[in-house]
Scaffold this active site. Structure first.
Site, PDB file in Angstrom:
ATOM      1  N   CYS A   1      -4.636   6.176  -3.963  1.00 11.43           N
ATOM      2  CA  CYS A   1      -3.999   4.856  -3.942  1.00 11.43           C
ATOM      3  C   CYS A   1      -2.583   5.032  -4.463  1.00 11.43           C
ATOM      4  O   CYS A   1      -2.387   5.317  -5.650  1.00 11.43           O
ATOM      5  CB  CYS A   1      -4.774   3.862  -4.806  1.00 11.43           C
ATOM      6  SG  CYS A   1      -4.010   2.223  -4.919  1.00 11.43           S
TER       7      CYS A   1
ATOM      8  N   CYS B   1       0.869  -1.181   0.000  1.00 14.46           N
ATOM      9  CA  CYS B   1       0.000   0.000   0.000  1.00 14.46           C
ATOM     10  C   CYS B   1       0.900   1.224   0.000  1.00 14.46           C
ATOM     11  O   CYS B   1       1.605   1.476   0.983  1.00 14.46           O
ATOM     12  CB  CYS B   1      -0.913  -0.005   1.229  1.00 14.46           C
ATOM     13  SG  CYS B   1      -1.879   1.510   1.441  1.00 14.46           S
TER      14      CYS B   1
END
Length: 288
Positions: free
Chosen positions: A226, A76
């Protein structure tokens, strides 16, 4: 009743509940359910998921991230920047350049510090993975998966597949605000061609150095940002001849901007902010 201390942080609006596992304990068998519970906006704290900052045998710290549906992801980008900030400010590391272990491998972080606080974090995300086996996707072939058609609602969408430690399907559109984010996003996320599901990005190229970006995240749905998706979007843009490799690209996400470069040497660099929202103690109960 069990409890743990937490810090809620965000990278461009992509928020997670961060738990310092150097000090806290959550049973392994409870992690998925705890992530789902704590992320619930109505009955928990509310977040895109939960990230654990853990001891590591191969780096100063290890990151484990869980989506808000309880599934565990391998990496992530926004989470890595927040972990870098937390690790430095809580003296889990001493230097401004250090490594972080993830399920996708080891990455290098570099933090910018002003008056003892991290204001910016740069992550070397490593090289993109471009073959079907690496992404992963069903089918055979060692060449990059570039602009392959996907038929949805009588319309053909061409997407490029990239893995930045987690899988991404990048689609170029004329206007991200009109993109079928909440309709095509979940359909492509769960399509059988992606055995581990996929994150779906919609990209609007503004010029050779800027793009608009929207994302449907695997396991979380629509999010403000993201980091790995922004990296994948830049890689896909270069593979499609829309941008130049080696240049720093500004990616305009719903939550703010990231600076991304796919270097000539092969690695992708991501630079952006990380912010603390709040701290507290979360109580939970796991039903037998």
């Amino acid at each position: 009743m069990s409890q743990f201390s937490f810090t809620k942080m965000h990278g461009l609006g992509n928020s997670y509940i961060y738990v310092n596992m150097f000090e806290e304990q959550i049973p392994e068998e409870d992690l998925a359910l705890v992530a789902e519970k704590v992320s619930n906006i109505n009955t928990g704290i509310g977040a895109d998921g939960m990230i654990l900052i853990c001891p590591s045998d191969v780096a100063p710290v290890k990151m484990r991230m869980f989506n808000n549906d309880g599934s565990e992801g391998k990496s992530c980008g926004n989470g890595l920047r927040c972990v870098a900030k937390y690790a430095y400010e809580h003296k889990l590391v001493e230097d401004t350049v250090f490594t972080i272990e993830t399920l996708a491998g080891i990455v290098t972080a570099e933090v910018t510090v002003e008056e003892g606080k991290v204001t910016l974090a740069k992550i070397d995300m490593g090289a993109p993975r471009l073959t079907r086996a690496e992404i992963p996707m069903l089918g055979e072939g060692e060449t990059p998966f570039i602009r392959e058609n996907f038929l949805y609602n009588n319309h053909r969408y061409a997407f490029t597949a990239v893995s930045m430690g987690n899988p991404h399907a990048v689609i170029f559109v004329d206007d991200v605000e009109q993109a079928p984010l909440t309709t095509l996003g979940p359909v492509l996320e769960t399509h059988e061609m992606f055995p581990e599901r996929v994150n779906v990005e919609f990209i609007e190229i503004l010029n050779e150095e800027e793009m608009n970006f929207r994302v449907w995240e695997r396991g979380s749905g629509v999010t403000q940002a993201c980091g790995t998706g922004a990296c994948a979007a830049v890689v896909a843009s270069i593979l499609n001849g829309k941008m130049e490799r080696g240049k720093e690209i500004t990616v305009h996400l719903a939550g703010g901007d990231l600076m991304i470069a796919w270097t000539e040497e092969g690695n992708v660099l991501m630079k952006g902010p990380a912010e603390v929202i709040c701290r507290g103690v979360y109580e939970y109960k796991i039903e037998a």
